[in-house]
Write a protein that holds these residues in place. Structure first.
Motif, short mmCIF file in Angstrom:
data_model
loop_
_atom_site.label_atom_id
_atom_site.label_comp_id
_atom_site.label_asym_id
_atom_site.label_seq_id
_atom_site.Cartn_x
_atom_site.Cartn_y
_atom_site.Cartn_z
N THR A 270 0.83 -1.21 0.00
CA THR A 270 0.00 0.00 0.00
C THR A 270 0.87 1.26 0.00
N PHE A 271 0.27 2.37 -0.44
CA PHE A 271 0.91 3.67 -0.25
C PHE A 271 -0.14 4.65 0.27
N HIS A 272 0.34 5.62 1.05
CA HIS A 272 -0.54 6.54 1.74
C HIS A 272 0.06 7.95 1.67
N PHE A 273 -0.82 8.94 1.65
CA PHE A 273 -0.40 10.34 1.68
C PHE A 273 -0.72 10.92 3.06
N TRP A 274 0.23 11.70 3.61
CA TRP A 274 0.14 12.19 4.98
C TRP A 274 0.46 13.68 5.05
N ASP A 275 -0.06 14.31 6.10
CA ASP A 275 0.26 15.71 6.42
C ASP A 275 0.92 15.73 7.80
N LYS A 276 2.21 16.02 7.85
CA LYS A 276 2.92 15.99 9.14
C LYS A 276 2.51 17.13 10.06
N ASP A 277 2.08 18.25 9.49
CA ASP A 277 1.74 19.41 10.32
C ASP A 277 0.42 19.23 11.04
N SER A 278 -0.56 18.65 10.36
CA SER A 278 -1.84 18.38 11.03
C SER A 278 -1.91 16.97 11.59
N ARG A 279 -0.85 16.20 11.36
CA ARG A 279 -0.73 14.84 11.89
C ARG A 279 -1.91 13.96 11.50
N GLN A 280 -2.13 13.89 10.19
CA GLN A 280 -3.22 13.04 9.73
C GLN A 280 -2.91 12.41 8.39
N ARG A 281 -3.57 11.30 8.14
CA ARG A 281 -3.48 10.67 6.83
C ARG A 281 -4.47 11.34 5.90
N LEU A 282 -4.01 11.70 4.72
CA LEU A 282 -4.86 12.37 3.74
C LEU A 282 -5.60 11.38 2.85
N SER A 286 -5.70 1.00 -1.51
CA SER A 286 -5.76 -0.42 -1.18
C SER A 286 -4.52 -1.14 -1.71
N ALA A 287 -4.25 -2.31 -1.15
CA ALA A 287 -3.04 -3.05 -1.48
C ALA A 287 -3.01 -3.44 -2.95
N VAL A 288 -1.81 -3.39 -3.54
CA VAL A 288 -1.65 -3.72 -4.95
C VAL A 288 -1.33 -5.20 -5.16
N GLY A 289 -1.19 -5.96 -4.09
CA GLY A 289 -1.02 -7.39 -4.22
C GLY A 289 0.40 -7.89 -4.08
N MET A 290 1.35 -6.98 -3.96
CA MET A 290 2.75 -7.35 -3.74
C MET A 290 3.46 -6.15 -3.12
N PRO A 291 4.65 -6.34 -2.54
CA PRO A 291 5.34 -5.22 -1.90
C PRO A 291 5.62 -4.07 -2.87
N ILE A 292 5.62 -2.85 -2.34
CA ILE A 292 6.09 -1.69 -3.08
C ILE A 292 7.53 -1.45 -2.65
N THR A 293 8.44 -1.47 -3.60
CA THR A 293 9.87 -1.45 -3.28
C THR A 293 10.53 -0.10 -3.46
N ALA A 294 9.89 0.83 -4.19
CA ALA A 294 10.47 2.15 -4.42
C ALA A 294 9.35 3.07 -4.89
N ALA A 295 9.54 4.39 -4.70
CA ALA A 295 8.50 5.34 -5.11
C ALA A 295 9.06 6.75 -5.14
N GLY A 296 8.31 7.67 -5.79
CA GLY A 296 8.73 9.07 -5.81
C GLY A 296 7.77 9.94 -6.60
N PHE A 297 7.67 11.22 -6.21
CA PHE A 297 6.87 12.22 -6.94
C PHE A 297 7.71 12.84 -8.05
N ASN A 298 7.04 13.21 -9.16
CA ASN A 298 7.73 14.01 -10.16
C ASN A 298 7.86 15.45 -9.67
#
Length: 349
Positions: A270-282, A286-298
């Motif tokens: 799974t991957f999730h988006f968060w806001d550290k300042d308000s301390r909440q998940r945005l 749901s799970a893609v069926g296998m581990p996510i090994t790397a990621a990044g925003f453009n």
């Protein structure tokens, strides 16, 4: 088939999937890292199949293979230069190789006595320098015009993770130490601390504001760490990437380049988006069926690239030959990644 040889099939407009669009001609083994050019929609991915590949992503989501760096052993890391003209890749052949995307020329630019686990282009001492961290417990600063490093620092243990933002550089090692550098004086870290997390460091991402960083561990936990003494009390940890009693590694953390929010990805798929300042998940996917090994925003924060495949968390006995490896492009909506006002409870440390 060589990478990029089937441009006709790669140029067809892909069909959107629930979790994004799949990039064509993906690596044949686990993707270890991804990196976007800061100047254009060029995406690079290093892989355990000994190659680092580069695609150009079009506005409609089509990804065109453009180039590849060949290593003699698995490639473990990749990063773009600030001007977007060069991409460097390090790996288990103990070397870092650099590709000039404008000319196609490649060269070996760094060497260690053991695999290079992490690398970053940074601005220091008025120039662009390549920093490499290896399993030989060495961290080296390279002026790309010279064959020898301009500085070597002994980390004391193997480099496991590294990230930088402006003048901040943070390196995590196998002994759970965090070496924190001010790149205005990179000769030695101005601070070395124990990780606030109890388990092995898996990933590090510096705040875009360069006044702190976020680290993730193999125990499904993240730490938001502020550097300023007056803000230190605002540091906190939170649990993530857990399913019932199963605990999964946090494999990647990256900050949104526009909004300053961040994403985590994990071995739970799974991957999730968060806001550290308000301390909440945005938002959580749901799970893609296998581990996510790397990621990044453009660079614009409009696309989140993530890699799916076996993460070796259960050793070679659980690895299945021919298991799927995929690189996906997820289109980010502003409402998914913009900060929100409401807060949630999180555990402070």
């Amino acid at each position: 088939m060589s990478f990029g040889s089937s441009l006709l099939s790669a140029s067809r407009t892909p069909q959107p999937q629930p979790h994004g669009i799949e990039v064509p001609q993906a690596p044949t083994d686990t993707i270890s890292a991804v990196s976007w050019s800061p100047k254009a929609n060029f995406l690079a991915a290093s892989s355990w199949d000994n190659q680092t590949r580069v695609w150009e992503v079009q506005p409609n989501g089509t990804a065109m293979p453009r180039a590849a760096i060949q290593h003699d052993a698995p490639a473990l890391c990749v990063h773009w230069s600030p001007d977007g003209t060069k991409v460097a890749s390090g790996g288990c052949d103990n070397q870092a190789r650099m590709l000039d995307i404008t000319t196609g020329q490649q060269a070996t630019v760094a060497a260690h006595d053991a695999p290079i686990k992490s690398l970053r282009f940074v601005q220091t001492m008025g120039q662009t320098v390549l920093v490499t961290g290896g399993w030989d417990k060495a961290m080296k600063f390279w002026d790309l015009r010279q064959q020898q490093p301009i500085h070597t620092y002994n980390l004391g243990e193997r480099c496991y993770a590294m990230d930088s933002s402006a003048n901040l550089l943070v390196v995590g090692t196998a002994d759970r130490k965090l070496h924190i550098f001010n790149l205005q004086n990179p000769g030695s870290p101005y601070k070395v601390i124990d990780s606030p997390l109890k388990y092995q460091t898996a990933t590090i991402s510096c705040f875009p504001s360069a006044d702190g960083f976020c680290i993730g561990s193999i125990e499904g936990r993240c730490q938001i760490q502020f550097l300023d003494a007056q803000k230190a009390s605002s540091s906190f940890s939170f649990r993530c990437h857990r399913v019932d009693k199963e605990v999964y590694a946090v494999t990647n953390i990256c900050f949104h380049p526009v909004h300053g929010t961040f994403a985590t990805a994990g071995s739970d798929g799974t991957f999730h988006f968060w806001d550290k300042d308000s301390r909440q998940r945005l938002k959580g996917l749901s799970a893609v069926g296998m581990p996510i090994t790397a990621a990044g925003f453009n660079a614009q924060g409009s696309i989140y690239a993530y890699a799916m495949g076996y993460d070796w968390g259960k050793g070679h006995t659980e690895h299945k030959q021919g298991s799927k490896v995929a690189l996906m492009l997820y289109s980010c909506r502003d409402e998914d990644v913009k900060p929100k006002q409401a807060g949630i409870g999180t555990k402070k440390r």
